[in-house]
Design a protein around this motif. Structure first.
Motif, short mmCIF file in Angstrom:
data_model
loop_
_atom_site.label_atom_id
_atom_site.label_comp_id
_atom_site.label_asym_id
_atom_site.label_seq_id
_atom_site.Cartn_x
_atom_site.Cartn_y
_atom_site.Cartn_z
N ILE A 16 0.87 -1.17 0.00
CA ILE A 16 0.00 0.00 0.00
C ILE A 16 0.91 1.23 0.00
O ILE A 16 1.75 1.36 0.89
CB ILE A 16 -0.92 0.01 1.24
N HIS A 17 0.71 2.10 -0.98
CA HIS A 17 1.63 3.23 -1.15
C HIS A 17 1.02 4.51 -0.60
O HIS A 17 0.97 5.54 -1.29
CB HIS A 17 1.98 3.39 -2.63
N ASN A 18 0.51 4.46 0.57
CA ASN A 18 -0.04 5.63 1.24
C ASN A 18 -0.24 5.26 2.71
O ASN A 18 0.01 4.11 3.07
CB ASN A 18 -1.33 6.09 0.53
N PRO A 19 -0.68 6.21 3.55
CA PRO A 19 -0.72 5.90 5.01
C PRO A 19 -1.86 4.98 5.44
O PRO A 19 -2.12 4.86 6.64
CB PRO A 19 -0.86 7.28 5.66
N LEU A 43 -7.62 4.91 -10.46
CA LEU A 43 -6.53 5.60 -11.15
C LEU A 43 -5.36 5.81 -10.19
O LEU A 43 -5.53 6.38 -9.12
CB LEU A 43 -7.01 6.95 -11.69
N GLY A 44 -4.19 5.34 -10.57
CA GLY A 44 -3.04 5.35 -9.66
C GLY A 44 -3.20 4.20 -8.69
O GLY A 44 -3.15 4.37 -7.47
N SER A 45 -3.40 3.01 -9.25
CA SER A 45 -3.78 1.84 -8.44
C SER A 45 -2.61 1.21 -7.71
O SER A 45 -2.80 0.29 -6.90
CB SER A 45 -4.46 0.80 -9.34
N VAL A 65 -5.24 1.56 -13.16
CA VAL A 65 -4.28 2.13 -14.11
C VAL A 65 -3.15 2.75 -13.29
O VAL A 65 -3.41 3.53 -12.37
CB VAL A 65 -4.93 3.24 -14.97
N ASP A 66 -1.93 2.38 -13.61
CA ASP A 66 -0.80 2.95 -12.87
C ASP A 66 0.42 3.08 -13.78
O ASP A 66 0.68 2.23 -14.64
CB ASP A 66 -0.45 2.08 -11.66
N MET A 67 1.18 4.14 -13.53
CA MET A 67 2.31 4.45 -14.39
C MET A 67 3.58 3.70 -13.98
O MET A 67 4.56 3.69 -14.74
CB MET A 67 2.58 5.95 -14.38
N SER A 68 3.60 3.11 -12.80
CA SER A 68 4.78 2.33 -12.40
C SER A 68 4.69 0.92 -12.94
O SER A 68 3.75 0.18 -12.64
CB SER A 68 4.90 2.29 -10.87
N GLY A 93 0.11 2.39 -17.45
CA GLY A 93 0.00 3.56 -18.31
C GLY A 93 -0.24 4.82 -17.52
O GLY A 93 -0.42 4.79 -16.30
N ASP A 94 -0.22 5.93 -18.24
CA ASP A 94 -0.48 7.23 -17.64
C ASP A 94 -1.99 7.39 -17.50
O ASP A 94 -2.72 7.24 -18.47
CB ASP A 94 0.09 8.31 -18.58
N ALA A 95 -2.45 7.69 -16.30
CA ALA A 95 -3.89 7.82 -16.06
C ALA A 95 -4.40 9.23 -16.34
O ALA A 95 -5.59 9.50 -16.23
CB ALA A 95 -4.24 7.40 -14.64
N THR A 96 -3.50 10.15 -16.71
CA THR A 96 -3.92 11.50 -17.04
C THR A 96 -4.95 11.45 -18.16
O THR A 96 -4.68 10.91 -19.23
CB THR A 96 -2.72 12.36 -17.50
N CYS A 109 -9.42 7.56 -6.91
CA CYS A 109 -8.02 7.96 -7.06
C CYS A 109 -7.51 8.19 -5.64
O CYS A 109 -7.85 9.18 -4.99
CB CYS A 109 -7.88 9.24 -7.89
N VAL A 110 -6.76 7.22 -5.17
CA VAL A 110 -6.42 7.16 -3.75
C VAL A 110 -4.95 7.52 -3.56
O VAL A 110 -4.07 6.67 -3.58
CB VAL A 110 -6.75 5.75 -3.20
N GLY A 111 -4.72 8.83 -3.44
CA GLY A 111 -3.34 9.28 -3.18
C GLY A 111 -2.57 9.57 -4.45
O GLY A 111 -1.36 9.32 -4.50
N THR A 113 -3.84 12.43 -6.72
CA THR A 113 -4.76 13.39 -7.36
C THR A 113 -4.04 14.40 -8.25
O THR A 113 -4.71 15.20 -8.92
CB THR A 113 -5.61 14.15 -6.32
N TRP A 114 -2.70 14.35 -8.30
CA TRP A 114 -2.01 15.19 -9.29
C TRP A 114 -2.36 14.71 -10.70
O TRP A 114 -2.20 15.45 -11.67
CB TRP A 114 -0.49 15.14 -9.07
N ILE A 115 -2.86 13.48 -10.82
CA ILE A 115 -3.26 12.94 -12.12
C ILE A 115 -4.25 13.88 -12.81
O ILE A 115 -4.21 14.06 -14.02
CB ILE A 115 -3.85 11.51 -11.95
#
Ligand code: SAH
Length: 250
Positions: A16-19, A43-45, A65-68, A93-96, A109-111, A113-115
């Motif tokens: 999990i990449h958030n708190p 988005l940013g999964s 969808v995740d860019m990593s 992929g890029d979720a933008t 979109c969990v953490g 939101t710059w997307i």
């Protein structure tokens, strides 16, 4: 295409990449009263923990969808491990600008939101993939304590105090966008420790295995300074939560 390599290093062992912790995601899934077959877009999964565990526990289906590249691979492995690979799909992929014509019951979109250039733009983007009556989820930081100076905000790795609201201000801003906040689950300092402190062991072991790497100096300096910076600033000043929103059309 990938995210900056430093995150793929420091968060390589994170599920999990958030708190949030696994328990918080379970609490959120239960709070949303998810029904089997609900379609979830994420988005940013990241490494896919939310989608995979909700598919296992609630029978949802979904797309992340995740860019990593690394996190996306980890998400696919996790789906297999939990026996839900037939129900969840992970796109690298890029979720933008990403939206889906297959409307989702939950668009998240969990953490990340710059997307959408901030949470307002991200909510607008997610709404394009949402079926009427669906729920939008956003994971977003807020100030637990308002920093007294801009230097304190910067030490929390924000650009400025104005990057974030206090919790009531954040809730009010969702209202101004035309959304009701219908649920929320907030992280706590233990969850922040799981997110931040877990990077330290990863960094230490990576340094030992990659002493000649071009990022070794950066990682060394982060590992040296992070525990104290984190404990002084982020841990005390920053809150984080996932907010469930429904359009105020009723
Ligand atoms: N929601 C996940 C990950 C949050 S961390 C979780 O809860 O664990 C932010 C994620 O956004 C990272 O996985 C990162 O790879 C991804 N990301 C960053 N920029 C992105 C972009 N433009 N498109 C898609 N994903 C992106």
């Amino acid at each position: 295409m990938d995210i900056p390599r430093i995150f793929n290093i420091t968060e390589s062992a994170h599920r999990i990449h958030n708190p949030f912790t696994p328990e918080k995601f379970a609490t959120l899934g239960a709070a949303l009263r998810l029904e089997a077959g609900t379609r979830v877009l994420d988005l940013g999964s990241g490494s896919g923990e939310m989608l995979c565990t909700w598919a296992r526990d609630h029978g949802v289906t979904g797309t992340g969808v995740d860019m990593s590249q690394l996190f996306t691979e980890q998400a696919r492995l996790r789906a297999k491990e939990l026996g839900v690979a037939d129900r969840v799909k992970f796109i690298h992929g890029d979720a933008t600008g990403y939206f889906s014509d297959e409307k989702a019951g939950v668009a998240a979109c969990v953490g990340a939101t710059w997307i959408g250039g901030g949470f307002a733009g991200t909510i607008e983007l997610l709404a394009r993939s949402l079926r009427p009556g669906g729920i939008i989820l956003v994971g977003e930081p807020y100030w637990r304590r308002l920093p007294a100076t801009e230097d304190v905000a910067k030490a929390c790795l924000a650009h400025s105090i104005s990057d974030f609201f206090l919790l009531p201000g954040l809730l009010a801003s969702f209202g101004r966008l035309g959304y009701d906040v219908v649920e929320m689950v907030l992280a706590n300092q233990d969850g922040w420790d799981r997110y931040e402190a877990a990077k330290w062991l990863t960094m230490r072991r990576w340094l030992e295995a990659n002493p000649g790497d071009e990022l070794a100096k950066d990682i060394r300096s982060q590992l040296t300074s992070e525990p104290e910076r984190y404990a002084t600033y982020t841990r005390e000043y920053l809150g984080w939560g996932v907010f469930a929103l429904m359009s105020r059309r009723y």
